[in-house]
Design an enzyme around this catalytic site. Structure first.
Site, PDB file in Angstrom:
ATOM      1  N   ASP B 870       0.826  -1.203   0.000  1.00  0.00           N
ATOM      2  CA  ASP B 870       0.000   0.000   0.000  1.00  0.00           C
ATOM      3  C   ASP B 870       0.853   1.242   0.000  1.00  0.00           C
ATOM      4  O   ASP B 870       1.825   1.318   0.715  1.00  0.00           O
ATOM      5  CB  ASP B 870      -0.851   0.029   1.276  1.00  0.00           C
ATOM      6  CG  ASP B 870      -2.265  -0.387   1.000  1.00  0.00           C
ATOM      7  OD1 ASP B 870      -2.576  -0.643  -0.164  1.00  0.00           O
ATOM      8  OD2 ASP B 870      -3.037  -0.461   1.952  1.00  0.00           O
ATOM      9  N   LYS B 939      -9.648   7.979   9.590  1.00  0.00           N
ATOM     10  CA  LYS B 939      -8.859   7.574   8.424  1.00  0.00           C
ATOM     11  C   LYS B 939      -9.418   8.099   7.107  1.00  0.00           C
ATOM     12  O   LYS B 939      -8.722   8.766   6.343  1.00  0.00           O
ATOM     13  CB  LYS B 939      -8.764   6.051   8.356  1.00  0.00           C
ATOM     14  CG  LYS B 939      -8.012   5.594   7.114  1.00  0.00           C
ATOM     15  CD  LYS B 939      -7.800   4.102   7.051  1.00  0.00           C
ATOM     16  CE  LYS B 939      -7.254   3.750   5.683  1.00  0.00           C
ATOM     17  NZ  LYS B 939      -7.061   2.347   5.466  1.00  0.00           N
ATOM     18  N   ASP B1098      -3.409   3.142  -5.782  1.00  0.00           N
ATOM     19  CA  ASP B1098      -2.104   3.327  -5.139  1.00  0.00           C
ATOM     20  C   ASP B1098      -1.676   2.085  -4.369  1.00  0.00           C
ATOM     21  O   ASP B1098      -0.803   2.143  -3.522  1.00  0.00           O
ATOM     22  CB  ASP B1098      -2.112   4.561  -4.237  1.00  0.00           C
ATOM     23  CG  ASP B1098      -3.176   4.448  -3.159  1.00  0.00           C
ATOM     24  OD1 ASP B1098      -3.943   3.480  -3.194  1.00  0.00           O
ATOM     25  OD2 ASP B1098      -3.232   5.329  -2.299  1.00  0.00           O
TER      26      ASP B1098
END
Lengths: 447, 1173
Positions: B870, B939, B1098
């Site tokens: 990640d 988050k 990503d």
């Protein structure tokens, strides 16, 4: 109980003061008052206080008694007369009472204050206009036992005009905090005819979630606080609402209101609430569009025409109103002119729920009308057959309508009768139309 | 009178002139003189007519274009005159207004004063402006190499006019496709005759007809069209000459003289013979015929074709393309023969356009009721098929008869493109897939229309005979990919282009098909839906014999109401829904593009060619009908790195993780599990309470309550149904693919983010779908592979976010018992995996670890398992790197640290500190929140702040998180979310100062650009042009018999840009474009290193063996990307784009605006120390 008696006493006293002028009405007032107003709420202390204050106020009342003759000729001019004489003693320091003339204020000052408002709103500042509106709410305001809700009074010009015209009980619902202090000051100077609340009438009963803070409010809280209880539909009009419909979402507001009316939700839980609203000319014309006017005859107008007696009380050019934004005159696109704001009285019909229509099946009626009028140039029979195959022609003949009638040519009353027939028939209640209604009660269409 | 005669004279002159010209051309024609003169006579006849009838017809034409493309023009607000009515109004406001006006002027004066006070500053500004202008001039030449340098207005040639042109082309092509030459010819002529319609015609439209005549060898007709072209003031282009020459080639005895003349004329128009071969799209044997014509005059001619080998201008990939000696491109684990075999299977799937597969629900035992329902449905369908076929034929006949005007664009040819039966199949398919809550007409119509279009494209490819050629090139192409062939040193795209060039005879593969305009797709779709609604019926007593037998429609058209709008909906009758639900049919029918491909996708070689074999695919996903992206891409000369990266992603082969799939299907066919994200069947849904609204025994409030219950139950049901169907589709596709190896062709969105094309089942999906996929190719774990698997597993659990890799590995080792237990007994054991953040992927990983650990030598264990790496909040990483922001960079792991930094935890921690302080001060909401602030709560908001989430959106996100916490008091959610979002925003502002500055600069630039009337455009460091498609909404009404569909088009490049959207979206879009650039760079370099690589934006995936290499490449490419002066280049580009038309007139408002933009764009935010981390 004691307070009620006390109150009745007060009214008796007061009515005796002006017996010659309005004998009948005052008597009725005295008898009805205790029942019309449910005990409780913050109203009573003020009333009690106002009884004390009657003393110094009396001379002026007596003064007005000297002109009973002119009273009969024309009520409005008489009021002016009386008020003028009342104004003569205005300089004294004492709480104002109902028969004192309230100065409508410096126009310039009111304009300034109205324009300082941060939201785009229209205001009545012109005293003449305010008086015209007040008269239309009459004819005999001093006799009426209806409570008047004034929506967003702003600088309070109309409020004063209403009180001057003799309104018995005015509730000023102001959504903008900046206007509150002055209104509250006026409330304090009066002996209870005026109540001021921080509440935006047009934001009652929000649909979304989140915490509800003033000026947003739920109807039941508002009415409970004011001590107004639910009334039967066929009773007299308990509340008259007067105000200018916000321009931003006129149609949505009117739609929301008419849905609530049919299902007797929101304010209509409390009886036949009469609306006296300034709406744009364009929207008014759509509201009263007759059948055959294919472009504008829509569910919106049909439902209002079905539910209410609609009366155009007054037309006033946009320029007479003060606007708190630069863009003062709305553009008029479309067919209808849009040069005026129209004061329209929407009084719900007492017999609306008499023949088969109930608040619980009304949602089906709403859906039926909306489905029918989504397109106006389709045959009604096709719509009916869609809901219950092969039953269209039977229904139409029962209604005495031609087979090939278009949905845009059917009168509101005929739609109501059509629905009543449909609701009785077994076939239609099995139809998906009924299912649809249940899904759509969430009313995404409240906008 | 005089005038008239004058006009006549003019006309005559013109005619003479034309005639002369015609004769000149006709003389060049091969046919005998007599025929030639005849044709010229005919031609003059028409031209005469044209001139005389032009005026008359123009009015009718207006109507036509209005009618067909009734674009409701934006209504201009009519300002009512205020002054006229002021008399009625009180006089009061007037002086007031004056007052305010004078105030304004006062302010202006004050401003002037201050500006005068800052003469010095102004001088500096002036110097700046001068410098910038100079910079612009200098760069002028550099930028010309980029094709995006045209003035912005150019790009917006646009939608409305473009739509009409596209419609005309589509119509003509459709007519030609079905062989209706008469219709197409008369259509073209009627368009041509009227000036107002003629303006929509382009040379390419005339060429369509020329092609038709060329096929028939009718040179005289071609000659006529050349005359028409001249009349219309258009120049013949390569396509026109190629058609003429092709026609000559087809004639057995065409005289060389004629050909020479044609070639000479062509040269006069500035075209060479080579141009014909390089610019034209050839169908069938057109190319060969053209060559034959040329060979008659130049027997030795061979088209000299050169590979479009212009080198990439981006320095980022220069080495990648020029220094290849160390590259080892990966091979696929297949023999050439296998690949060719797979190609044939994929081809047959795509030729059918639809696939029917077994539903996983079919694995359930059949009940009696199910069997009955299935039988009934089958019977009904057969019936419907017949009825629809009949109805379609009838409506086609009516259409054919009613359209008497040749110029009218009707739907008739579009209804002849396919077999009648195929239209009916499409209809039946949409009935079957109709959700029980219905579908809006617009969406349904679009889907149907698209299906027809796809089928038509496939048939076109057949007609053009490209399929055979595709086969032969593909066969040769497999040589590059297969494992049993020699090693190549070229990329798939390069190889494909080379092969195409070598096999030049026959048709070109890129057929040059016209994409249908959106409005046409909708119109056609609505027409088909209308047939369905009108004709599909069922007996009302089919399920309940107690009802009267009536024939009732199974679909009905009705409206739902949203706010003041009404939306047309098509809903299935409850009877149909019930039958379909109870039958639980065993077959599902999909469009073929929904399935993964059975062979490696065709590499992208141009904007219009790539991905599937026959099914059309877009390189860039755009809003329906948005054309500006494609126009921009087509102008772009060098998209090679982008193509290559997409090809690399598409070339990764996949297979199904069967043990996981089996477990999921077993739960799915049991009762589902909300906890494990397996949607339960509708039988698990809450029962819809039944009540009669008329029942008098209920009180009003009870009724209201029950109504609400019913609504909630229904809502829940329809949600559950859509989730269930989505899962059913995914699982059924996976089940179908269980023994296959397959590929996902890729394309991208308008910012360059890549996506797999098949919509339901792909590796971008949820945890469940990801867990079902593994790489087809296996690689040994190697020395560190097992460790990476363990670390990956810990990552999937969501635990230990703040531990170092070593710490995570140790944790992984400490729970090996749980891991093995989960792997061995997933459903009845300790169920450790179920507690993970991503339970299914965790389970799959457990199994992989178990297998590896138990193998004799784990380092040699062949693993197919993808290990993910990640990016930690990529958006912030890019900002930090752009701003060279050291503190920010540290917290997003750009600076090497012992322990990985977790920005989410840091923010959570900071928020917690602030909260504690507030709580101590006695703030109620802060006290309520005690113990609830976690990484998870903040988050999403932290992640999206960089992508431009507003406080409003942020609050919604936090509200959602708080609601998920069962213990949190529900009545405080609203206040708490309000409070928290403020803390999060403040916290981020403190941590990332540089970020803020860059974001502000981007926003402000976009605002000024948009204010000046332009759309924000930029080019990524890899050369991908990007344009933001946000414009003011335009309403377009499609009038169909069923209803008017109102289209609100917000991407029309002709409309003014929507400043708010342009400005708010620029920073996030820009960061997304960088982030996609980084991904593409990484993918290219991974390819050259022979790695398997795929990405989910990503998050990068590769084999456990190659994780370290991938990480290294990823980091290197990040550094390389940010070593570029990205912001400076952006500034230069924007300056050049929006300020190159230098305004000289000072003092005007426009100049002031221009100057402000110039200064702003030139002022790149200051960055920190010039080190890249």
């Amino acid at each position: 109980m004691s307070t009620q008696i006390y109150r009745a006493l007060e009214l008796m006293l007061r009515s005796s003061c002006c017996q010659t002028i309005r004998r009948r009405s005052c008597l009725r007032n005295a008898v009805l008052a205790p029942t019309a107003c449910v005990p409780g709420g913050p109203v009573f202390p003020k009333r009690a206080y106002s009884l004390d204050s009657l003393g110094p106020g009396r001379p002026s009342l007596g003064h007005s008694l000297h002109h009973p003759g002119s009273e009969r000729t024309s009520p409005s001019s008489a009021l002016v007369h009386r008020n003028l004489s009342a104004a003569a003693v205005q300089g004294q320091f004492r709480p104002l009472c109902r028969y004192d003339y309230l100065d409508l204020g410096e126009v310039e000052e009111n304009v300034r204050r109205a324009q300082a408002c941060k939201k785009t709103r229209h205001f009545i500042v012109d005293p003449d206009l305010a008086n015209v509106v007040a008269q239309h709410l009459g004819p005999d305001l001093q006799d009426s036992k209806s409570v008047i809700f004034e929506c967003n009074p702003g600088p309070g010009v109309l409020t004063r005009a209403l009180l001057n015209a003799g309104a018995q009980r005015v509730v000023a619902l102001e959504g903008d905090k900046t206007f509150l202090p002055d209104l509250q000051e006026m409330e304090e100077r009066l002996d209870g005819q005026l109540e001021v609340l921080h509440c935006d009438y047009f934001r009652l009963d929000p649909i979304g979630s989140g915490s509800v803070k003033a000026p947003t409010m739920f109807t039941d809280k508002l009415f409970t606080d004011l001590g107004i209880s639910e009334a039967a539909w066929t009773d007299d009009v308990p509340v008259k609402v007067v105000g200018i419909l916000p321009q931003r979402n006129e149609r949505g507001m009117l739609l929301k209101t008419v849905y609530a009316l049919f299902e007797r939700l929101s304010v209509f839980r409390y009886g036949r609430i009469e609306l006296n609203l300034f709406i744009s000319e364009k929207e008014y014309r759509k509201l009263v569009s007759p059948p055959g006017e294919m472009r504008y005859y829509r569910a919106f107008g049909v439902l209002w025409q079905m539910a209410c007696d609609i009366e155009l009380l007054h037309k006033e050019p946009w320029e007479s109103f003060i606007v708190s934004s630069r863009q003062s005159v709305p553009s008029s696109k479309g067919k209808f002119p849009n040069d005026h704001l129209c004061l329209v009285r929407l009084r719900p019909r007492a017999d609306l729920f008499s023949a088969g229509l109930t608040p619980s099946n009304a949602s089906t009626l709403l859906m039926m009308v909306k489905q029918c009028l989504a397109k106006r140039k389709v045959k009604l029979i096709d719509r009916l057959n869609l809901w219950s195959p092969d039953s269209g022609s039977k229904l139409l003949s029962e209604l005495g309508l031609p087979e090939d009638i278009l949905t845009g040519n059917v009168y509101p009353a005929e739609y109501l009768r059509l629905f009543q027939l449909m609701d009785k028939s077994q076939e239609f209640t099995q139809s998906w139309l009924y299912e649809e209604i249940l899904e759509n009660t969430q009313r995404e269409g409240w906008g | 009178m005089e005038k008239l005669s004058q006009e006549k004279k003019n006309k005559l002159k013109k005619q003479q002139h034309l005639e002369q010209k015609m004769q000149r051309i006709v003389k060049e024609k091969p046919l005998g003189q007599s025929k030639g003169s005849k044709s010229s006579l005919m031609a003059t006849g028409t031209s005469h007519k044209i001139i005389s009838s032009a005026a008359k017809k123009s009015k009718a034409d207006m109507k036509l274009s209005d009618k067909i493309y009734a674009a409701a023009s934006s209504t201009t607000a009519v300002a009512a005159a205020t002054s006229a009515k002021a008399a009625v109004a009180p006089k009061a406001p007037k002086p007031k207004q004056k007052d305010s006006k004078s105030k304004v002027s006062d302010k202006k004066a004050a401003k002037r004063a201050t500006t005068e006070g800052k003469v010095k500053v102004k001088d500096e500004d002036l110097a700046n402006v001068a410098e910038l202008k100079q910079r612009l001039n200098q760069q002028g030449q550099d930028w010309t190499s980029l094709s995006t340098t045209d003035s912005p207005q150019d790009g917006s040639k646009g939608s409305l006019c473009g739509d009409i042109q596209l419609s005309i082309r589509s119509y003509l092509e459709a007519c030609v496709f079905v062989g209706d030459i008469e219709r197409s010819q008369s259509f073209l002529l009627s368009q041509h005759r009227v000036m107002s319609r003629r303006k929509y015609l382009t040379t390419d439209v005339y060429n369509i007809m020329m092609r038709v005549w060329a096929k028939r060898g009718m040179l005289n007709q071609i000659g006529r069209i050349f005359i028409l072209l001249e009349e219309a003031g258009l120049k013949p282009n390569a396509g026109s000459y190629s058609a003429a020459l092709e026609c000559m080639g087809r004639q057995q005895n065409c005289s060389p003289k004629v050909i020479w003349r044609c070639l000479n004329k062509m040269r006069e128009d500035g075209l060479s013979v080579d141009d014909l071969f390089s610019q034209c799209v050839f169908r069938q044997d057109e190319r060969d015929m053209l060559l034959r014509a040329i060979h008659t005059v130049k027997p030795d001619y061979e088209p000299s074709l050169s590979l479009n080998a212009s080198q990439c201008s981006s320095p980022l990939v220069q080495d990648f393309y020029t220094k290849r000696e160390h590259h080892t491109y990966p091979k696929l684990d297949f023999t050439q023969e296998e690949l060719q075999e797979r190609f044939k299977r994929q081809l047959s799937v795509e030729e059918a356009c639809t696939v029917t597969i077994d539903s996983v629900e079919g694995l359930k035992p059949i009940t009696e009721n199910m069997a009955k329902m299935r039988e009934m449905l089958a019977e009904q369908r057969a019936q419907w098929h017949k009825v629809l076929l009949q109805a379609l034929r009838e409506s086609k006949m009516i259409l054919a008869k009613t359209n008497t005007k040749a110029y009218k664009l009707d739907l008739y040819p579009y209804l002849c493109l396919l077999e009648d039966k195929e239209y009916v199949d499409i209809m039946i398919q949409s009935v079957t897939n109709m959700p029980p809550s219905g579908e809006s007409l617009k969406i349904l119509a679009r889907d149907v229309g698209n299906r027809i279009y796809t089928k038509y494209c496939v048939r076109q490819k057949h007609q053009n005979q490209t399929v055979e050629k595709l086969g032969s090139i593909y066969d040769a192409y497999t040589d590059l990919l297969a494992k049993d062939t020699k090693v190549y040193n070229v990329l798939p795209r390069e190889q494909w282009c080379k092969l195409e060039m070598e096999q030049h005879s026959g048709p070109t593969l890129q057929g040059g098909e016209t994409t249908w305009p959106y409005i046409l797709i909708l119109e056609l779709g609505t027409f088909i839906v209308d047939i369905m609604v009108k004709n599909l019926k069922i007996n009302s007593d089919i399920l309940n014999p107690a009802y009267d037998r009536k024939l009732i429609p199974i679909l009905y058209h009705m409206y739902t109401f949203r706010s003041t709008r009404q939306v047309g909906f098509i809903k299935p009758h409850p009877i149909l829904t019930q039958m379909q639900q109870e039958a639980m049919e065993t077959k599902l029918t999909f469009d073929s593009s929904v399935m993964p491909m059975l062979c490696p996708p065709v590499p992208w070689t141009s904007v219009k060619f790539g991905a599937y074999l026959l099914t059309p695919a877009k390189l860039m996903r755009t809003l329906d009908g948005a054309m500006q992206h494609e126009e921009l891409l087509e102008k772009c000369e060098n998209l090679h790195p982008v193509f290559d990266s997409l090809n690399q992603l598409g070339n990764c082969a996949w297979r199904i993780n069967k043990p996981i799939l089996d477990i999921i299907i077993s739960i799915f066919n049991e009762r589902g599990s909300e906890k494990l994200d397996i949607p339960p069947p509708l039988s698990e849904a809450p029962k819809i309470p039944h009540f009669h609204p008329q029942d008098p025994t209920y009180t009003a409030s009870e009724k209201a309550h029950m109504k609400r219950e019913v609504i909630n139950a229904k809502k829940k049901c329809s949600e559950m149904h859509s989730l269930r169907m989505d899962a059913l589709y995914k699982l059924s596709i996976a089940h179908r693919m269980r023994d296959e190896l397959f590929w996902f062709p890729h394309n991208m969105d308008f910012r360059g983010r890549t996506y797999p094309c098949p919509p339901y089942f792909n590796h971008l999906g949820s945890d469940v779908t990801r867990a079902m996929l593994v790489f087809a190719e296996g690689k040994p774990l190697g020395p560190k592979g097992l460790d990476w698997l363990k670390i990956h597993l810990v990552n999937l659990t969501g635990l230990k976010k703040r531990s170092s890799l070593q710490g995570r590995l140790e944790y992984g080792n400490s729970i090996i018992e749980d891991i093995l237990d989960s792997a061995d007994d997933p459903l009845n054991g300790k169920k450790w995996w179920m507690e993970a953040d991503e339970p299914w992927q965790a389970l799959a990983c457990c199994m992989e670890i178990a297998n590896a650990v138990r193998s004799p030598d784990p380092t040699k264990f062949i693993s197919h398992f993808p290990v993910h790496q990640d990016g930690s909040c990529n958006g912030l990483q890019h900002y930090a790197a752009l701003g060279r922001d050291v503190i920010g960079a540290t917290s997003v792991n750009l600076v090497p640290c012992e322990v990985p930094q977790d920005v989410y935890s840091s923010v959570a921690q900071q928020v917690e500190e602030l909260r504690a302080r507030d709580a101590a001060k006695g703030l109620k909401i802060a006290q309520v929140l005690e113990g609830f602030i976690s990484r998870k709560v903040v988050k999403q908001t932290v992640m999206t702040v960089v992508y431009g989430v507003t406080r409003y959106g942020g609050r919604l996100q936090i509200e959602k998180r708080l609601k998920e916490i069962d213990e949190f008091p529900k009545n405080h959610v609203w206040d708490a979310s309000h409070y928290l979002v403020r803390l999060v925003f403040n916290g981020l502002k403190e941590m990332f100062t540089g970020t803020r500055e860059i974001q502000d600069w981007l926003t402000e630039s976009a605002r000024l650009i948009s204010k000046s009337g332009h759309t924000v455009e930029w080019v990524t460091p890899l050369g991908l042009p990007i344009i933001q498609p946000y414009h003011r909404t335009r309403n377009q009404v499609l009038k169909s018999t069923m209803q008017h569909i109102n289209l609100q088009i917000s991407h029309d490049a002709k409309e003014r840009p929507d400043t708010v959207k342009q400005k708010n979206a620029f920073p996030p879009n820009f960061i997304h474009s960088l982030d996609s650039t980084h991904m593409m760079l990484t993918s290219l370099h991974c390819y050259s290193a022979g790695l398997t690589f795929v990405s989910v934006h990503d998050c990068f995936w590769t084999h456990a063996l190659t994780v370290d290499t991938m990480n290294k490449i990823c980091r290197e490419q990040f550094v390389a990307l940010h070593s570029q002066p990205i912001l400076d280049e952006l500034s230069n580009f924007l300056l050049h784009k929006y300020c190159s038309t230098i305004q000289t007139e000072a003092r005007t408002k426009k100049y002031q605006e221009y100057r402000r933009l110039l200064l702003l764009l030139g002022k790149v935010p200051q960055t920190g120390e010039q080190e890249t981390g």
